[in-house]
Design a protein around this motif. Structure first.
Motif, PDB file in Angstrom:
ATOM      1  N   LEU A   2      26.541   9.203  -1.048  1.00  0.00           N
ATOM      2  CA  LEU A   2      25.210   9.354  -1.656  1.00  0.00           C
ATOM      3  C   LEU A   2      24.163   9.305  -0.546  1.00  0.00           C
ATOM      4  N   LYS A   3      23.210  10.231  -0.610  1.00  0.00           N
ATOM      5  CA  LYS A   3      22.141  10.207   0.402  1.00  0.00           C
ATOM      6  C   LYS A   3      20.803  10.516  -0.253  1.00  0.00           C
ATOM      7  N   SER A   5      16.908  11.154   0.604  1.00  0.00           N
ATOM      8  CA  SER A   5      16.050  11.465   1.752  1.00  0.00           C
ATOM      9  C   SER A   5      14.618  11.647   1.266  1.00  0.00           C
ATOM     10  N   ASP A  21      14.711   6.428   2.005  1.00  0.00           N
ATOM     11  CA  ASP A  21      15.937   6.975   2.622  1.00  0.00           C
ATOM     12  C   ASP A  21      17.033   5.921   2.476  1.00  0.00           C
ATOM     13  N   ILE A  22      18.097   6.288   1.784  1.00  0.00           N
ATOM     14  CA  ILE A  22      19.219   5.352   1.603  1.00  0.00           C
ATOM     15  C   ILE A  22      20.517   6.148   1.683  1.00  0.00           C
ATOM     16  N   GLU A  23      21.519   5.545   2.322  1.00  0.00           N
ATOM     17  CA  GLU A  23      22.837   6.188   2.335  1.00  0.00           C
ATOM     18  C   GLU A  23      23.895   5.216   1.860  1.00  0.00           C
ATOM     19  N   VAL A  24      24.840   5.712   1.100  1.00  0.00           N
ATOM     20  CA  VAL A  24      25.985   4.893   0.683  1.00  0.00           C
ATOM     21  C   VAL A  24      27.250   5.682   1.006  1.00  0.00           C
ATOM     22  N   GLN A  25      28.148   5.054   1.759  1.00  0.00           N
ATOM     23  CA  GLN A  25      29.424   5.721   2.080  1.00  0.00           C
ATOM     24  C   GLN A  25      30.461   5.347   1.032  1.00  0.00           C
ATOM     25  N   GLU A  64      23.452  18.552  -4.459  1.00  0.00           N
ATOM     26  CA  GLU A  64      22.115  18.031  -4.752  1.00  0.00           C
ATOM     27  C   GLU A  64      22.042  17.681  -6.241  1.00  0.00           C
ATOM     28  N   TYR A 206      19.631  -2.899   2.071  1.00  0.00           N
ATOM     29  CA  TYR A 206      18.293  -2.353   2.311  1.00  0.00           C
ATOM     30  C   TYR A 206      17.281  -3.296   1.690  1.00  0.00           C
ATOM     31  N   HIS A 216      16.800  -2.301   7.058  1.00  0.00           N
ATOM     32  CA  HIS A 216      18.171  -2.127   6.588  1.00  0.00           C
ATOM     33  C   HIS A 216      19.121  -2.533   7.689  1.00  0.00           C
TER      34      HIS A 216
END
Ligand code: ATP
Length: 235
Positions: A2-3, A5, A21-25, A64, A206, A216
């Motif tokens: 998940l990203k 932006s 802005d957040i990223e989850v792997q 998206e 975060y 973060h």
């Protein structure tokens, strides 16, 4: 996996999140911490399609998902457990769980098997299967809300304040279960006021303040950060 932006979202004139802005792997537990009104719930609701972003981009597994309706987002594998549980108080435990299974049912796949998985995680729900949701304790209702979300067999679970209003023993149980769910292959994005418990459970976190990400880092970085300690850990 998940990203987000530069995501903005608002309620009329109120700009609730302003360029997140957040990223989850895949496989992670990531937490969002922050005080009341920081924009945590809005962030989750924007990911799950309940709110539309004003600007920015949300990508899930390479696709998206901005402006995708919530039921399609559930189909793609994201499910949110809302703040305050929002179970159906007049439906039984089994019926509440079945309500979460519309995707599996439509696909003609393993509703019973998924329910057994939920019952294995929360045996009390098996015992209370015929009881109406509204008669459960707060902790049991939280288990039911998590169980209902799991009935969609999600890849990414969004949890909004799962420990809110629960007795300490129940909080520990819910946090242990989140770890079990994650070990079972479900990625977790967790919003919590209980910052210490959330950070201990998460690999990364975060910090949101006034609708933006102010910090973060890894669990260790945030737990040791003097500003986080002062503002969120009561040290
Ligand atoms: P909490 O833990 O109190 O829920 P939060 O970090 O989840 O806080 P949000 O609920 O996302 O914060 O709120 C972000 C901002 O949006 C706040 O200023 C809040 O007052 C505002 N807000 C939230 N919901 C609404 C709404 N339905 N209508 C108008 N403004 C709202």
């Amino acid at each position: 996996m998940l990203k987000l932006s530069g995501v903005h979202a608002s309620y009329g004139p109120i700009k609730a999140i302003r360029g997140i802005d957040i990223e989850v792997q895949e496989g992670e537990i990531v937490c969002l911490i922050g005080s009341n009104g920081a924009g945590k719930t809005t962030t989750l609701m924007t990911i799950s399609g309940i709110m539309q972003p004003d600007a920015g981009n949300i990508v899930f597994q390479g696709r998206e998902i901005n402006n995708t309706p919530p039921h399609r987002i559930v189909e793609q594998g994201i499910c949110q457990v809302p703040e305050g549980r929002r179970i159906f108080p007049r439906l039984t435990v089994m019926e509440n769980l079945e309500m979460g299974a519309f995707i599996l049912r439509r696909a003609g796949r393993g509703v019973k098997k998924q329910m057994e998985k939920v019952f294995d995680l929360f045996p009390v729900l098996r015992d209370r299967g015929g009881q109406t949701g509204g008669t459960l304790s707060g902790g049991e209702q939280q288990m039911l809300a998590v169980g209902r979300a799991l009935m969609s067999n999600p890849k990414l679970l969004l949890l909004d304040e799962p420990s809110l209003g629960l007795a300490p023993i129940m909080v520990s149980k819910i946090f242990r279960t989140i770890r079990d769910i994650n070990s079972d292959g479900v990625t977790v994005l967790l919003v919590e006021q209980n910052a210490r418990a959330a950070l201990k459970l998460s690999g990364r976190g975060y910090v949101l303040e006034g609708g933006i990400v102010t910090m973060h880092g890894s669990r260790e970085e945030l737990l040791l950060n003097p500003d986080v300690k002062k503002a969120y850990l009561g040290e």
